[in-house]
Design a protein around this motif. Structure first.
Motif, PDB file in Angstrom:
ATOM      1  N   ASP A 156       6.311  58.767  24.744  1.00  0.00           N
ATOM      2  CA  ASP A 156       7.695  58.073  25.391  1.00  0.00           C
ATOM      3  C   ASP A 156       8.978  58.974  25.500  1.00  0.00           C
ATOM      4  O   ASP A 156       9.847  58.641  25.884  1.00  0.00           O
ATOM      5  CB  ASP A 156       8.134  57.386  23.221  1.00  0.00           C
ATOM      6  CG  ASP A 156       7.235  56.407  23.011  1.00  0.00           C
ATOM      7  OD1 ASP A 156       6.590  55.904  24.312  1.00  0.00           O
ATOM      8  OD2 ASP A 156       7.472  56.066  21.713  1.00  0.00           O
ATOM      9  N   LEU A 157       9.178  60.007  24.607  1.00  0.00           N
ATOM     10  CA  LEU A 157       9.812  60.998  24.830  1.00  0.00           C
ATOM     11  C   LEU A 157       9.664  62.019  26.163  1.00  0.00           C
ATOM     12  O   LEU A 157      10.836  61.803  26.795  1.00  0.00           O
ATOM     13  CB  LEU A 157       9.990  61.893  24.202  1.00  0.00           C
ATOM     14  CG  LEU A 157      10.212  61.718  22.853  1.00  0.00           C
ATOM     15  CD1 LEU A 157      10.251  63.029  21.307  1.00  0.00           C
ATOM     16  CD2 LEU A 157      11.623  61.285  22.785  1.00  0.00           C
ATOM     17  N   LEU A 158       8.268  62.356  26.785  1.00  0.00           N
ATOM     18  CA  LEU A 158       8.228  62.544  28.210  1.00  0.00           C
ATOM     19  C   LEU A 158       8.679  61.701  29.177  1.00  0.00           C
ATOM     20  O   LEU A 158       9.097  61.526  30.344  1.00  0.00           O
ATOM     21  CB  LEU A 158       6.445  62.809  28.842  1.00  0.00           C
ATOM     22  CG  LEU A 158       6.699  63.876  27.617  1.00  0.00           C
ATOM     23  CD1 LEU A 158       4.870  63.993  27.632  1.00  0.00           C
ATOM     24  CD2 LEU A 158       7.272  65.721  28.087  1.00  0.00           C
ATOM     25  N   ALA A 159       8.215  59.982  29.074  1.00  0.00           N
ATOM     26  CA  ALA A 159       9.219  59.252  29.689  1.00  0.00           C
ATOM     27  C   ALA A 159      10.140  58.736  30.372  1.00  0.00           C
ATOM     28  O   ALA A 159      10.727  58.570  31.141  1.00  0.00           O
ATOM     29  CB  ALA A 159       8.225  57.526  29.468  1.00  0.00           C
ATOM     30  N   LEU A 160      10.792  59.148  28.658  1.00  0.00           N
ATOM     31  CA  LEU A 160      11.945  59.306  28.773  1.00  0.00           C
ATOM     32  C   LEU A 160      12.886  60.201  29.634  1.00  0.00           C
ATOM     33  O   LEU A 160      13.626  60.123  30.469  1.00  0.00           O
ATOM     34  CB  LEU A 160      12.826  58.864  27.329  1.00  0.00           C
ATOM     35  CG  LEU A 160      14.592  59.252  26.849  1.00  0.00           C
ATOM     36  CD1 LEU A 160      14.730  57.538  27.637  1.00  0.00           C
ATOM     37  CD2 LEU A 160      14.549  58.721  25.568  1.00  0.00           C
ATOM     38  N   THR A 161      12.392  61.501  29.562  1.00  0.00           N
ATOM     39  CA  THR A 161      12.887  62.658  29.722  1.00  0.00           C
ATOM     40  C   THR A 161      12.823  62.526  31.396  1.00  0.00           C
ATOM     41  O   THR A 161      14.220  62.945  32.403  1.00  0.00           O
ATOM     42  CB  THR A 161      11.884  63.626  30.275  1.00  0.00           C
ATOM     43  OG1 THR A 161      12.706  64.074  28.241  1.00  0.00           O
ATOM     44  CG2 THR A 161      12.279  65.507  30.131  1.00  0.00           C
ATOM     45  N   ALA A 162      12.076  62.051  31.972  1.00  0.00           N
ATOM     46  CA  ALA A 162      11.514  61.514  33.544  1.00  0.00           C
ATOM     47  C   ALA A 162      12.753  60.979  33.911  1.00  0.00           C
ATOM     48  O   ALA A 162      13.208  60.412  34.848  1.00  0.00           O
ATOM     49  CB  ALA A 162      10.103  60.990  33.156  1.00  0.00           C
ATOM     50  N   ALA A 163      13.385  59.886  33.417  1.00  0.00           N
ATOM     51  CA  ALA A 163      14.415  59.531  33.629  1.00  0.00           C
ATOM     52  C   ALA A 163      15.158  59.697  33.880  1.00  0.00           C
ATOM     53  O   ALA A 163      15.860  59.520  34.894  1.00  0.00           O
ATOM     54  CB  ALA A 163      13.934  57.802  32.333  1.00  0.00           C
ATOM     55  N   PHE A 164      15.769  61.153  32.747  1.00  0.00           N
ATOM     56  CA  PHE A 164      16.710  61.305  33.439  1.00  0.00           C
ATOM     57  C   PHE A 164      16.861  62.213  34.208  1.00  0.00           C
ATOM     58  O   PHE A 164      17.474  62.491  35.242  1.00  0.00           O
ATOM     59  CB  PHE A 164      16.757  62.382  31.716  1.00  0.00           C
ATOM     60  CG  PHE A 164      16.969  61.605  30.366  1.00  0.00           C
ATOM     61  CD1 PHE A 164      18.015  60.447  30.426  1.00  0.00           C
ATOM     62  CD2 PHE A 164      17.005  62.373  29.445  1.00  0.00           C
ATOM     63  CE1 PHE A 164      18.225  60.138  29.255  1.00  0.00           C
ATOM     64  CE2 PHE A 164      17.450  61.404  28.075  1.00  0.00           C
ATOM     65  CZ  PHE A 164      17.660  60.710  28.308  1.00  0.00           C
ATOM     66  N   CYS A 165      15.571  63.679  34.306  1.00  0.00           N
ATOM     67  CA  CYS A 165      15.499  63.624  36.292  1.00  0.00           C
ATOM     68  C   CYS A 165      15.542  63.404  37.264  1.00  0.00           C
ATOM     69  O   CYS A 165      16.825  63.621  38.411  1.00  0.00           O
ATOM     70  CB  CYS A 165      14.507  64.051  35.798  1.00  0.00           C
ATOM     71  SG  CYS A 165      13.412  65.802  34.569  1.00  0.00           S
ATOM     72  N   TRP A 166      15.289  61.628  36.914  1.00  0.00           N
ATOM     73  CA  TRP A 166      15.216  61.007  38.442  1.00  0.00           C
ATOM     74  C   TRP A 166      16.966  60.172  38.334  1.00  0.00           C
ATOM     75  O   TRP A 166      17.257  60.427  39.829  1.00  0.00           O
ATOM     76  CB  TRP A 166      14.617  59.395  38.071  1.00  0.00           C
ATOM     77  CG  TRP A 166      14.307  58.633  39.498  1.00  0.00           C
ATOM     78  CD1 TRP A 166      14.748  58.871  40.542  1.00  0.00           C
ATOM     79  CD2 TRP A 166      14.194  56.887  38.968  1.00  0.00           C
ATOM     80  NE1 TRP A 166      14.640  57.601  41.210  1.00  0.00           N
ATOM     81  CE2 TRP A 166      13.786  56.808  40.260  1.00  0.00           C
ATOM     82  CE3 TRP A 166      13.303  56.481  38.200  1.00  0.00           C
ATOM     83  CZ2 TRP A 166      13.604  55.216  40.555  1.00  0.00           C
ATOM     84  CZ3 TRP A 166      13.079  55.407  38.330  1.00  0.00           C
ATOM     85  CH2 TRP A 166      12.895  54.343  39.375  1.00  0.00           C
ATOM     86  N   ALA A 167      17.341  60.064  37.087  1.00  0.00           N
ATOM     87  CA  ALA A 167      18.792  60.387  36.985  1.00  0.00           C
ATOM     88  C   ALA A 167      19.092  61.366  37.903  1.00  0.00           C
ATOM     89  O   ALA A 167      20.364  61.382  39.058  1.00  0.00           O
ATOM     90  CB  ALA A 167      19.503  59.530  36.633  1.00  0.00           C
ATOM     91  N   ALA A 168      19.116  62.751  37.227  1.00  0.00           N
ATOM     92  CA  ALA A 168      19.831  63.701  38.416  1.00  0.00           C
ATOM     93  C   ALA A 168      19.590  64.307  39.342  1.00  0.00           C
ATOM     94  O   ALA A 168      20.673  64.784  40.460  1.00  0.00           O
ATOM     95  CB  ALA A 168      18.748  65.296  37.205  1.00  0.00           C
TER      96      ALA A 168
END
Length: 296
Positions: A156-168
């Protein structure tokens, strides 16, 4: 095609098909992980995309020359791209497509929050705030549900981090001179930077090869050709024709399709709470991207 100021039937059909295409890719990544380690798979995908993009740019006569001012933004976007796909591919390896997709496709939520701070012209409106609340509630519901055998906090946390990186990545493109560079060159930066890093780091995430079969090779080719190179170019092409807000409004369909395909094709047991989280996230993304009404 000439630039349009509204969404037409062709654009709507193309964007629905593209959302389905991206959702199917989540299933492909999950299946392909049966033959390749997750980060090794991501590295091979980026390396293959470099070759495909190089050939496409040569055939189309797209210049490889990039202004020096765009290099910092390009390298930064490439590093975020690298981290994004380390996180996403590992997440899909250890949790279900449905859970990872609901969390990963919350990206517009975090992008809206960042844009509110960085871009004066993109302040949050009451409707967008309502969308943020809905979508963030959906992510919270998904994170809170710990039922099922394929649930992991790490996934779950990895998927959330991936979303943050996509926004970045989006912020890197929009807030640096990289925004003046053609889409093919932007994408080349991302795959060219990510490929060697992913391949070097891959052994740290377990065996490079698992039980490789023809279906895994087919899945890898699909990702290289239909997603990481030509697929993203189609997205940029649609963005160049239709209003960005209209194109973005279709993003809520991707998590919907991902959950449905994970259920249909992988027989994933989707808990009621995940369906509820999906409704909240999709509704929130729709409100965030909805074009405001213009009063006469």
């Amino acid at each position: 095609m000439e630039r349009k100021d509204h969404m037409d039937a062709f654009g709507a059909a193309a964007l629905i098909a593209f959302a389905l295409h991206l959702a199917f890719n989540q299933v492909v990544i999950k299946v392909t992980a049966g033959g390749f380690g997750p980060v090794f798979q991501a590295g091979l995908r980026s390396a293959g995309a470099v070759v495909v993009l190089f050939l496409w740019m040569r055939l189309r006569g797209v210049s490889f020359s990039v202004p020096r001012a765009a290099w910092v933004g390009g390298i930064a976007s490439g590093l975020f791209f690298t981290l994004e796909f380390i996180c996403l591919f590992v997440a899909l390896d250890i949790t279900t497509v449905s859970r990872a997709s609901v969390i990963f496709y919350s990206m517009p939520v975090w992008l809206s929050l960042i844009a509110h701070v960085l871009f004066p012209g993109e302040r949050l409106t009451p409707v967008k705030i309502a969308g943020l609340v809905l979508a963030m509630s959906g992510v919270a519901v998904a994170l809170a549900d710990r039922s099922g055998g394929s649930v992991s906090w790490m996934g779950d946390l990895l998927a959330l981090t991936a979303a943050f990186c996509w926004a970045a990545i989006v912020i890197c493109v929009r807030s640096t001179p990289l925004s003046t560079v053609p889409p093919a060159q932007q994408l080349m930066f991302q795959v060219l930077v990510s490929a060697p890093i992913l391949l070097i780091l891959a052994p740290l995430f377990g065996p490079l090869l698992r039980d490789v079969a023809p279906i895994h090779l087919a899945g890898l080719l699909f990702q290289i050709i239909a997603i990481a190179s030509l697929g993203f170019l189609v997205w940029f092409w649609l963005m160049s024709i239709y209003p960005a807000s209209s194109v973005a409004s279709f993003s809520f369909l991707s998590p919907v399709f991902s959950v449905i395909l994970g259920w249909l094709l992988l027989s994933e047991d989707v808990a009621p709470s995940v369906w509820g989280a999906l409704v909240l996230v999709a509704s929130g993304i729709y409100l965030i991207n909805r074009k405001p009404r213009v009063h006469p």
